[in-house]
Design a protein around this motif. Sequence first.
Motif, PDB file in Angstrom:
ATOM      1  N   ASP A  26      52.304  -4.090  58.898  1.00  0.00           N
ATOM      2  CA  ASP A  26      52.417  -5.299  58.071  1.00  0.00           C
ATOM      3  C   ASP A  26      53.346  -5.047  56.876  1.00  0.00           C
ATOM      4  O   ASP A  26      54.019  -5.959  56.395  1.00  0.00           O
ATOM      5  N   GLN A  27      53.357  -3.790  56.419  1.00  0.00           N
ATOM      6  CA  GLN A  27      54.218  -3.409  55.295  1.00  0.00           C
ATOM      7  C   GLN A  27      55.543  -2.810  55.778  1.00  0.00           C
ATOM      8  O   GLN A  27      56.331  -2.306  54.966  1.00  0.00           O
ATOM      9  N   GLU A  28      55.747  -2.846  57.100  1.00  0.00           N
ATOM     10  CA  GLU A  28      56.935  -2.275  57.732  1.00  0.00           C
ATOM     11  C   GLU A  28      57.075  -0.781  57.433  1.00  0.00           C
ATOM     12  O   GLU A  28      58.167  -0.265  57.176  1.00  0.00           O
ATOM     13  N   THR A  29      55.944  -0.059  57.483  1.00  0.00           N
ATOM     14  CA  THR A  29      55.940   1.383  57.244  1.00  0.00           C
ATOM     15  C   THR A  29      55.149   2.091  58.348  1.00  0.00           C
ATOM     16  O   THR A  29      54.350   1.472  59.058  1.00  0.00           O
ATOM     17  N   ILE A  37      56.443   5.846  55.050  1.00  0.00           N
ATOM     18  CA  ILE A  37      57.892   5.692  55.000  1.00  0.00           C
ATOM     19  C   ILE A  37      58.274   4.404  55.705  1.00  0.00           C
ATOM     20  O   ILE A  37      57.575   3.941  56.613  1.00  0.00           O
ATOM     21  N   PRO A  38      59.381   3.800  55.295  1.00  0.00           N
ATOM     22  CA  PRO A  38      59.838   2.594  55.981  1.00  0.00           C
ATOM     23  C   PRO A  38      60.143   2.895  57.450  1.00  0.00           C
ATOM     24  O   PRO A  38      60.635   3.977  57.785  1.00  0.00           O
ATOM     25  N   PHE A  72      64.176   7.840  61.812  1.00  0.00           N
ATOM     26  CA  PHE A  72      65.179   8.708  62.432  1.00  0.00           C
ATOM     27  C   PHE A  72      65.804   9.660  61.414  1.00  0.00           C
ATOM     28  O   PHE A  72      66.141  10.805  61.759  1.00  0.00           O
ATOM     29  N   ASN A  73      65.949   9.198  60.167  1.00  0.00           N
ATOM     30  CA  ASN A  73      66.471  10.084  59.126  1.00  0.00           C
ATOM     31  C   ASN A  73      65.491  11.231  58.847  1.00  0.00           C
ATOM     32  O   ASN A  73      65.909  12.384  58.703  1.00  0.00           O
TER      33      ASN A  73
END
Length: 416
Positions: A388-391, A405-406, A411-412
């Motif tokens: 929901d928080q895109e994490t 983390i987002p 990938f980073n």
Amino acid sequence: MRVSQYLLTTQKESPATAETISHQLMLRAGMIRPLGSGMYQWLPLGLRVLRKVEHIVRQAMNTIGCHEILMPSVQPSDIWEESGRWDTFGPELLTFTDRHDRRLCLGPTHEEAITSMMRDELKSYKQLPIALYQIQTKFRDETRPRAGVMRAREFTMKDAYSFHTDAASLEEMYQKFYAAYTKIFTQLGLNFRAAQADTGSIGGKVSHEFHVIAPSGEDKLAISTESDFCTNVELLDAKEGDPSPDGKGHLTITRGIEVGHIFQLGDTYSKKFNATVTNDQGLPVIIQMGCYGIGISRIVAAAIEQSHDDKGIVWSKALSPFDVVLIPINRHKSTQVQKASEELYRKLTEKGLDVLFDDRNERPGVMFADAELIGIPHRLVLSSNGLDQETVEYKHRTSEEARHIPVNHIFNILGL
């Protein structure tokens, strides 16, 4: 790899018969299972690690121009009688007879086999130098097998042999193998030292052992505080704080697990087998030999002895059976989590990562405990609240705390 389709059989408790940390953790993590005294079956998780060791060793051998072969594990007595070791090798040599009453042994090493073969294959100095290796099963009838695969009766070993016209050529090849071994153990992420050593039952005059530094090691090493000097204390009467024999620093005494051993055999075997080539003047000369061993299966245990914590194994990147473990929370109850985890699993796999996707209908605590026990470096956790928080929740195996983390930073974080 989906856990629901994988033979992942972890255990909460350490078996009472397991004496060392590596033995306990390899059993608990479902890497190995005992079949008999000193004999182990490698399960899928353990075999992945074993194959990674083999791959790195094979690459290093191929890079220095060493050619792979494969010799029988069962050897006839006549070649051992020719070398004189049939009666002197000791009770570790497991002997038996076949239906024709021919005496045989399970090979604990292959000096006799390779020398008898190359005696017939090599004719001229123009064929030398040459180096050959194999990765194969060995058997030594240990009096008291212990420490799991660390001191097993049956084990996997890389053994290599080189052939030369003179001592100078042998020395040059010996240094190539020394450098290759240094590269192998560095690439595996191990803290190791090369030590001057006794040649023992193998023979020859010059040898070095490669040791993984670990408190549980059977060997005591004297190491300089200011140089690369290192020797097995069997060769040096020394104590903590003594001046280093090379004049650089002082000695510290530590323990190591031997995982590699290289030898300059000289003519120890070739003379007994009358293995010769003609030189540039057409005269026969005795071949000079080198011998170079690495304990493939022992490396797996030694790495665990060196790198673990109270939660389980801590693999280096090179040795870990998987790169990432992906854990979706309540996947079977949330369509959002199910879709997101499937999509992330696909993307990570397409990027070339080995992903262990824990798609079981288990409690989060069980999945977290298994992930830490088997030691996978990176853990990604997907939940409804996080999405929901895109994490996503990320935790490295060596970190104390997880962090959010987002999603687009995954990938980073994984170095992609």
